[in-house]
Design a protein around this motif. Structure first.
Motif: not given
Length: 462
Positions: A185-202
């Protein structure tokens, strides 16, 4: 003591520490609360306390503390939720967040803010915590859950084909994985770069068929710059990552050209690294036939050919007197040092699947200096140079922090604020009369991990 009993580098360990100090009704955290690992090994360091008991999650009785007095149930929510969250890291799970439609149904993702909602539903205080499909997929093949021997062969697959269909707010990637071992399987994380860090990655997931093909939809996109991390999951729990940048415009339409470039750039970089000029030329020609309109890709591929043909740097003294400018990246330096990897001109150090190209804010730069903190580049100036103009920033896909400094004869001419985003910034300084010019990148006082500073188009001007 642990090393005498087991091979720590081949085990997943959770360590409970008596590190909550009670000052009357107040709890003071004294030690680390952290975790990290993969399918081979991992460690989670968490707090222990006499009041921690999963049977108390439903309790509304007073006696707990978290940023103030709270119930025993709320106390256990935060700290047992933290135990589960850090154990997730020890098992190889990164941060993420729940999708909007999941919030009302399930609550908060364990690997997001779910460590603070664990068990809330038992007290009637809202939705609790759930394990997302992005977390469940890698755990389903983790040796601790399957009982199978730990994999001895690392995942070496590559994405050799990729296409995309876009629409406002989302896009679908279809790709082909080749190489082994088998990927499930493959997992995709789309992480907005406006906020540093990855707590907001869908996140999104896709199975991989026997032919190595996957189909994953990236949704919930708002305007801005994103990092996309595609994570193939091997049948033995081993994993790897492929990193991309993409941008969503004001109409929420994703621009994914840089993702489609990936397979071509990896082939070109491999040929360049092997000093195989003929293979590099074949890749460039194939790309022009396959994607004739992809001007940005062709510019990057041509840059590899330019790097392969680059002549040794020249002394500043050989720049003709009539020349109004000189690129610092092409000159002989008195000294150059970086905090990680070699000192490089017009490219960055190779890391994982990255292309080796200078990229900040989704933009590619042909000229520049790789300057992972702590870094220093020194050059002796000849007479007549009046100004140094440069751009600078953090290399895409690296969430570090850095401070950029320009010195003339040991005196600071410019000092940037602490840089933690991926925006391109510009600066010009007066160097009239300066004999010794130094470009410095500092680690911002918080360690040099991921501090991939880059100077972009640094140029001397008369």
């Amino acid at each position: 003591a642990l090393k005498s009993q087991l091979d720590i580098d081949r085990e997943t360990i959770i360590i409970f520490q008596q590190l909550l100090k009670w000052d009357g009704p107040k709890a003071i955290e004294l030690g680390p609360y952290v975790g990290g690992g993969n399918a081979f090994s991992g460690t989670a360091w968490v707090f222990d306390d006499a009041k921690l008991d999963p049977r108390l999650l439903a309790s509304t009785e007073p006696g707990g503390y978290y940023n103030g007095p709270c119930s025993l149930g709320k106390f256990n929510t935060h700290y047992l939720g933290g135990v589960a969250h850090e154990l997730g890291h020890a098992l190889g799970l990164p941060h993420e967040t729940e999708r909007p439609e999941e919030t009302g149904r399930f609550g908060s993702s364990l690997m997001g803010a779910g460590n603070h909602t664990y068990g809330n539903e038992l007290r009637g205080e809202g939705r609790g915590t759930f394990l997302s499909s992005a977390a469940a997929l890698p755990l389903s093949v983790h040796p601790l859950f399957t009982g199978q021997p730990k994999a001895s062969t690392p995942l070496t697959c590559q994405i050799t084909e990729i296409t995309a269909e876009t629409e406002p707010g989302r896009f679908t990637l279809r790709g082909q994985l080749t190489g082994g071992p088998r990927v499930i399987g493959v997992v995709a994380y789309s992480d907005p770069q406006e906020v540093p860090g990855d707590y907001d990655a869908f996140t999104a997931t896709s199975p991989v068929d026997q032919a190595g093909r996957f189909d994953v939809s990236i949704t919930d996109l708002k305007p801005g710059l994103y990092e996309l991390r595609l994570r193939p999951i091997g049948a033995g729990g081993d994993t790897t990552y492929f990193h991309y940048s993409f941008e969503v415009d004001a109409q929420k339409l994703p621009h994914v050209e840089s993702i489609l470039e990936g397979p071509w750039l990896r082939r070109a970089f491999a040929a360049y690294s092997a000093r195989d000029g003929k293979q590099l030329a074949r890749v460039v020609a194939e790309a022009r036939r396959a994607l004739p309109q992809a001007a940005a890709l062709h510019r990057k591929l041509a840059h590899y050919q330019k790097l392969a043909a680059t002549k040794p740097p020249r002394p500043l003294s050989t720049v003709p007197a009539a020349a109004k400018s000189a690129a610092l990246a092409d000159l002989v330096w008195d000294s150059a040092s970086t905090g990680w990897g070699p000192s490089l001109r017009n490219q960055v150090a190779r890391n994982g699947d990255a292309s080796g190209l200078l990229e900040v804010g989704g933009r590619f730069f042909e000229s520049g200096l790789y300057a992972h903190a702590p870094a220093s580049h020194v050059v002796t100036l000849t007479k007549g140079w009046k100004t140094l103009s440069t751009q600078y920033g953090l290399q895409d896909r690296h969430d570090g922090s850095a401070v950029f400094v320009i010195k003339g004869d040991g005196k600071e001419l410019f000092r940037s604020p602490k840089i933690t985003d991926h925006q391109v910034r510009e600066q010009s300084v007066d160097i009239d009369g300066v004999a010794r010019l130094e470009l410095v990148v500092e680690d911002a006082g918080d360690g040099a991990n991921s501090d991939w500073g880059v100077w972009l188009n640094p140029t001397l001007q008369r």
